[in-house]
Design an enzyme around this catalytic site. Structure first.
Site, PDB file in Angstrom:
ATOM      1  N   LYS A  54     -31.679  18.960 -38.252  1.00 32.32           N
ATOM      2  CA  LYS A  54     -32.354  20.348 -38.424  1.00 32.32           C
ATOM      3  C   LYS A  54     -31.772  21.890 -37.936  1.00 32.32           C
ATOM      4  O   LYS A  54     -31.670  22.518 -39.405  1.00 32.32           O
ATOM      5  CB  LYS A  54     -34.159  20.986 -37.517  1.00 32.32           C
ATOM      6  CG  LYS A  54     -34.763  19.256 -38.293  1.00 32.32           C
ATOM      7  CD  LYS A  54     -36.282  19.239 -37.738  1.00 32.32           C
ATOM      8  CE  LYS A  54     -36.884  17.885 -38.210  1.00 32.32           C
ATOM      9  NZ  LYS A  54     -37.634  17.735 -36.912  1.00 32.32           N
ATOM     10  N   GLN A  98     -40.512  20.066 -31.984  1.00 29.40           N
ATOM     11  CA  GLN A  98     -40.384  18.693 -31.952  1.00 29.40           C
ATOM     12  C   GLN A  98     -41.371  17.630 -31.488  1.00 29.40           C
ATOM     13  O   GLN A  98     -41.522  17.403 -30.145  1.00 29.40           O
ATOM     14  CB  GLN A  98     -38.469  18.310 -31.857  1.00 29.40           C
ATOM     15  CG  GLN A  98     -38.581  16.775 -32.248  1.00 29.40           C
ATOM     16  CD  GLN A  98     -38.313  16.409 -33.785  1.00 29.40           C
ATOM     17  OE1 GLN A  98     -37.995  17.354 -34.000  1.00 29.40           O
ATOM     18  NE2 GLN A  98     -38.655  15.488 -33.886  1.00 29.40           N
ATOM     19  N   ASP A 121     -44.485  23.240 -40.904  1.00 28.62           N
ATOM     20  CA  ASP A 121     -44.341  21.778 -40.119  1.00 28.62           C
ATOM     21  C   ASP A 121     -45.819  20.822 -41.285  1.00 28.62           C
ATOM     22  O   ASP A 121     -46.242  20.036 -41.274  1.00 28.62           O
ATOM     23  CB  ASP A 121     -44.787  21.231 -38.935  1.00 28.62           C
ATOM     24  CG  ASP A 121     -43.168  20.207 -38.659  1.00 28.62           C
ATOM     25  OD1 ASP A 121     -42.942  19.348 -39.479  1.00 28.62           O
ATOM     26  OD2 ASP A 121     -42.975  20.509 -37.540  1.00 28.62           O
TER      27      ASP A 121
HETATM   28  N1  GUN Z   1     -41.514  14.353 -35.752  1.00 29.68           N
HETATM   29  C1  GUN Z   1     -40.872  13.114 -36.190  1.00 29.68           C
HETATM   30  N2  GUN Z   1     -40.954  13.775 -37.477  1.00 29.68           N
HETATM   31  C2  GUN Z   1     -41.202  14.750 -37.771  1.00 29.68           C
HETATM   32  C3  GUN Z   1     -41.504  16.104 -37.954  1.00 29.68           C
HETATM   33  O1  GUN Z   1     -41.711  16.538 -39.400  1.00 29.68           O
HETATM   34  N3  GUN Z   1     -41.688  16.890 -37.293  1.00 29.68           N
HETATM   35  C4  GUN Z   1     -42.190  17.128 -36.208  1.00 29.68           C
HETATM   36  N4  GUN Z   1     -41.990  18.689 -35.618  1.00 29.68           N
HETATM   37  N5  GUN Z   1     -41.561  15.917 -35.114  1.00 29.68           N
HETATM   38  C5  GUN Z   1     -41.327  14.756 -36.135  1.00 29.68           C
END
Ligand code: GUN
Length: 282
Positions: A54, A98, A121
């Site tokens: 990211k 996350q 998100d």
């Molecule tokens: N963990 C697995 N997929 C995601 C996601 O799309 N966003 C976040 N914040 N954590 C994740």
């Protein structure tokens, strides 16, 4: 004949390029670069990889990324305090925590602490509610990416029977709203579903998000169906496997996404797009 492969990486590259150009336009107009705060609690290997990807993606499109790595023992109160600071920080347009979080932290409480207008998100109940009444603001990234892949096939989605396997808040549940919005008839399968194979056999669209390597078998796939594989499973031999048994499914499906190079790159591209929207709507 075999399925057409949906090249998620190429489609995501195109989306990222659009975001990059719009960031450059902003900089040209002397507007601030969009900023994404990424918070990682603990050091789970998969999460470390996602957070690094990211961050690299932000850099690639010219966005600022602010990384906050904290030990797994970080208290819920400390994390809520950090989120409060990020909510108030003008340089931060989007906040990503996350997941999964360590067990002593209440994930729902954390998500609800994020300001809905920085919730890139799309997990905050406000954004989930907006999605469910067909008036989305920030859409969860993986379902959004999947819808772009489905649209990329050029096939008319209206009227299609779609079966989602997996009912997570991140993928399965928001997909119901996304598919309804495109006039599909979605069904969700989970661990208590009596006969998942039977449900999948009737589906024009199959979306697998269960986290079990090769769970969806080719014999379950309706000829010509679109198969979207969300799974990213690390095998003992070091290879990655999706939730679909790719080799058998590709013989029958009309379209199929590979792992890697299918849904994964789209998730990150949609996160960048959401962060850009957050910056532009300030
Ligand atoms: N963990 C697995 N997929 C995601 C996601 O799309 N966003 C976040 N914040 N954590 C994740």
């Amino acid at each position: 004949m075999g399925a057409q492969i949906i090249d998620g990486k190429a489609i995501a590259d195109g989306l990222r390029e659009t975001v990059r150009a719009r960031v450059e336009e902003r900089v040209h107009r002397r507007q601030p670069r969009p900023g994404l705060a990424v918070v990682l609690i603990g050091d789970a290997p998969a999460s470390l990889v996602y957070v690094r990807n990211k961050k690299l993606a932000c850099e690639w499109v010219g966005m600022n990324s602010f990384e906050f790595s904290r030990p797994a023992v970080t208290s819920e109160a400390k994390l809520l305090d950090l989120i409060g600071q990020l909510n108030a920080d003008e340089r931060v347009n989007g906040i990503l925590i996350q997941l999964p979080l360590p067990g002593h932290i209440d994930t729902n409480k954390v998500i609800e602490a994020i300001s809905p207008d920085k919730d890139v998100d799309g997990f905050h109940p406000y954004n989930i509610g907006r999605l469910n009444i067909g008036r989305p603001v920030y859409r969860p990234c993986t379902p959004q990416g999947i819808m772009s892949l489905l649209e990329f096939t050029g096939i008319k989605l209206a009227g299609m029977d779609a079966v989602i396997v997996g009912r997570s808040n991140i993928v399965g549940r928001p997909l119901i709203a996304e598919l309804l919005d495109k006039d599909c008839t979605p069904t969700i399968c989970h661990s208590y579903t009596r006969d998942i194979g039977d449900q999948v056999r009737g589906a024009d669209i199959v979306i697998a998000a269960v986290g079990r390597p090769g769970f969806i078998q080719g014999t379950w796939i309706k000829p010509g169906a679109i198969v979207i594989d969300v799974g990213i499973n690390h095998l003992p031999n070091g290879r990655l496997s999706g939730d679909v048994d790719f080799e058998s499914a590709r013989q029958v499906a009309g379209y199929i996404t590979p792992v890697p190079g299918g849904v994964g790159p789209m998730t990150i591209a949609c996160l960048l797009q959401n962060t850009l929207i957050a910056a532009e709507s300030r």
